[in-house]
Design an enzyme around this catalytic site. Structure first.
Site, PDB file in Angstrom:
ATOM      1  N   THR A  34      56.410 -32.183 -33.448  1.00 36.70           N
ATOM      2  CA  THR A  34      55.401 -33.104 -32.717  1.00 36.70           C
ATOM      3  C   THR A  34      54.278 -31.246 -32.482  1.00 36.70           C
ATOM      4  O   THR A  34      52.867 -31.645 -32.421  1.00 36.70           O
ATOM      5  CB  THR A  34      55.342 -33.735 -32.015  1.00 36.70           C
ATOM      6  N   TYR A  47      50.312 -40.237 -34.282  1.00 39.39           N
ATOM      7  CA  TYR A  47      50.221 -38.429 -35.306  1.00 39.39           C
ATOM      8  C   TYR A  47      51.462 -38.938 -36.069  1.00 39.39           C
ATOM      9  O   TYR A  47      51.796 -39.368 -36.403  1.00 39.39           O
ATOM     10  CB  TYR A  47      50.716 -37.906 -33.982  1.00 39.39           C
ATOM     11  N   SER A  80      61.839 -33.816 -36.917  1.00 34.25           N
ATOM     12  CA  SER A  80      62.994 -33.658 -36.763  1.00 34.25           C
ATOM     13  C   SER A  80      64.072 -34.724 -37.130  1.00 34.25           C
ATOM     14  O   SER A  80      64.986 -34.296 -37.163  1.00 34.25           O
ATOM     15  CB  SER A  80      63.327 -32.158 -35.840  1.00 34.25           C
ATOM     16  N   GLN A  81      63.696 -35.400 -36.943  1.00 32.93           N
ATOM     17  CA  GLN A  81      64.129 -37.055 -37.743  1.00 32.93           C
ATOM     18  C   GLN A  81      64.400 -36.796 -38.825  1.00 32.93           C
ATOM     19  O   GLN A  81      65.724 -37.236 -39.729  1.00 32.93           O
ATOM     20  CB  GLN A  81      63.383 -38.389 -37.402  1.00 32.93           C
ATOM     21  N   THR A 113      61.918 -32.571 -31.321  1.00 33.44           N
ATOM     22  CA  THR A 113      62.547 -32.460 -30.341  1.00 33.44           C
ATOM     23  C   THR A 113      63.197 -33.656 -30.415  1.00 33.44           C
ATOM     24  O   THR A 113      64.148 -33.788 -29.947  1.00 33.44           O
ATOM     25  CB  THR A 113      61.694 -32.685 -28.904  1.00 33.44           C
ATOM     26  N   ASP A 114      63.282 -34.690 -31.396  1.00 32.03           N
ATOM     27  CA  ASP A 114      64.162 -36.096 -31.580  1.00 32.03           C
ATOM     28  C   ASP A 114      65.276 -34.986 -32.379  1.00 32.03           C
ATOM     29  O   ASP A 114      66.560 -35.509 -31.459  1.00 32.03           O
ATOM     30  CB  ASP A 114      63.523 -36.703 -33.596  1.00 32.03           C
ATOM     31  N   LYS A 186      67.735 -34.936 -25.208  1.00 32.86           N
ATOM     32  CA  LYS A 186      66.656 -35.273 -24.643  1.00 32.86           C
ATOM     33  C   LYS A 186      67.065 -36.359 -24.524  1.00 32.86           C
ATOM     34  O   LYS A 186      67.661 -37.394 -24.420  1.00 32.86           O
ATOM     35  CB  LYS A 186      66.363 -35.941 -26.715  1.00 32.86           C
ATOM     36  N   GLU A 307      92.721 -44.538 -21.701  1.00 29.90           N
ATOM     37  CA  GLU A 307      92.589 -45.467 -22.336  1.00 29.90           C
ATOM     38  C   GLU A 307      93.508 -45.900 -24.066  1.00 29.90           C
ATOM     39  O   GLU A 307      94.440 -46.310 -24.274  1.00 29.90           O
ATOM     40  CB  GLU A 307      91.703 -46.848 -22.392  1.00 29.90           C
TER      41      GLU A 307
HETATM   42  N1  ASP Z   1      59.762 -37.360 -34.173  1.00 28.35           N
HETATM   43  C1  ASP Z   1      59.516 -35.876 -34.033  1.00 28.35           C
HETATM   44  C2  ASP Z   1      60.255 -34.551 -33.942  1.00 28.35           C
HETATM   45  O1  ASP Z   1      61.276 -34.204 -33.413  1.00 28.35           O
HETATM   46  C3  ASP Z   1      58.961 -35.927 -31.688  1.00 28.35           C
HETATM   47  C4  ASP Z   1      58.910 -34.496 -31.472  1.00 28.35           C
HETATM   48  O2  ASP Z   1      58.439 -33.026 -32.039  1.00 28.35           O
HETATM   49  O3  ASP Z   1      58.449 -34.988 -30.263  1.00 28.35           O
HETATM   50  O4  ASP Z   1      59.534 -34.379 -35.258  1.00 28.35           O
END
Ligand code: ASP
Length: 350
Positions: A34, A47, A80-81, A113-114, A186, A307
């Protein structure tokens, strides 16, 4: 003779003053996310990640040029997904080259961030240097009102030039905070204040362009890590299976049928299996597919022999790693051994 001495003294003085004034050499490796995303309008939440290139990111924060001798390179430009093993291997090898062969003093990686926490942990185990390696991203795209990317990038460069961040392992720099690769998680889908450092909290923070460290990570990492990706061009296949009430054994069975090398359970509570899933896991472990138990609970360890009798079934307990980081460690562990006790030892140390 006098003339020679004068020239030698002048050359020495010049070298000393140059080296005193020389700024640290920092390379920014851009991977997308992002922070490089663009939305339709500055007020829109819709976006696409990974749109603008490294030079645009650098140009948006000219202040970083005062902190360091900055250069950039674009490794990939993805959300980053879509992060994968191939990019991880490329990234780790490139960072090792920059820090150990090309004389760089630190590396900043811009990243979505993902999956930032997974990349950070992978690099924490595979970078062979104690120089600062800092990941930064953003929650708002580059053209949003009050985009958080520029401040995060500035802070990340401030961390990368700071002697305080040397020897700390790979760190994430988000929202003025420094978080360590093992514990960072996250926690919020859309807020800028999304990253947390788990029960032990953040490692430090950046204030006015200076890094302040509050605690030191106590797990093995970077120069003390025995994992080496130099000769690897693929990683063992490890999948994650999520636990829930009345859980279907089908996903676990699918990984077994596809001959994955390892499976991580994101179990309920203290890494518990639904009974039908347990049956598949027991057979998988006996057939040489390593099962690691972790938990879908956001906090607390997955304990050994609680367990579930791990000693009896040769399962490994993820202890303080969440499922996605347990997967990273299991992949690297399987490059070294298939002995469940050795793998359990890795989970205690890293
Ligand atoms: N989907 C985005 C990514 O991980 C989200 C982000 O960067 O905040 O690339």
């Amino acid at each position: 003779m006098k003339r020679f001495r004068f020239i030698a003294a002048l050359a020495l003085a010049l070298t000393v003053s140059l080296s005193l004034s020389a700024k640290p050499k920092i390379r920014i490796i851009a991977t997308g996310g992002t922070i490089a995303g663009v939305s339709a309008t500055s007020a829109s939440s819709a976006y696409t990640a990974g749109q603008v290139g490294i030079q645009t990111l650098i140009d948006a924060v000219p202040q970083i040029l005062q902190l360091a001798d900055i250069s950039g390179e674009q490794l990939v430009n993805i959300g980053s997904q879509d992060m994968n093993d191939e990019v991880w291997l490329k990234l780790a090898k490139r960072i090792n080259q920059l820090l150990n062969e090309e004389g760089y003093d630190g590396v900043v990686i811009t990243h979505g961030t993902d999956t930032m926490e997974e990349t950070a942990y992978f690099l924490n185990l595979t970078v062979k240097s104690d120089k600062p390696v800092i990941l930064a991203g953003s929650m708002r795209p580059s053209n949003a009102i009050s985009a958080d990317g520029p401040a995060n990038l500035y802070n990340a460069v401030a961390a990368a030039v700071s002697p305080a961040c040397k020897g700390m392992g790979v760190l994430c720099c988000m929202n003025n905070q420094l978080l360590d690769a093992k514990t960072v998680i996250k926690t919020h889908t859309i807020d800028c204040d999304t990253f947390e450092g788990g029960p032990s909290g953040i490692i430090g923070y950046i204030y006015n362009g200076e890094a302040f460290i509050l605690q030191t990570p106590n797990n093995k990492h970077t120069i003390n890590s025995e994992f080496d990706v130099t000769k690897l061009d693929r990683l063992p296949k490890v999948g994650i299976v999520y636990g829930y009430a009345n859980c279907s054994p089908l996903p676990m069975q699918a990984f077994v049928d596809a001959r994955f090398d390892g499976i991580v359970l994101a179990g309920v509570g203290d890494g518990n299996f639904y009974k039908d899933v347990f049956e598949v896991a027991e057979k998988a472990q006996a057939s040489g597919i390593q099962i690691v138990r972790s938990s879908r609970c956001p906090t607390g360890p997955t304990c050994l022999n609680s367990e579930v009798d791990d000693a009896k079934y040769h399962f490994v307990a993820a202890l303080n790693l969440n499922p996605q980081k347990a997967r990273v460690l299991l992949m690297l562990a399987l490059t070294k051994t298939h002995d469940w006790q050795e793998i359990q030892k890795f989970f205690m140390e890293y």
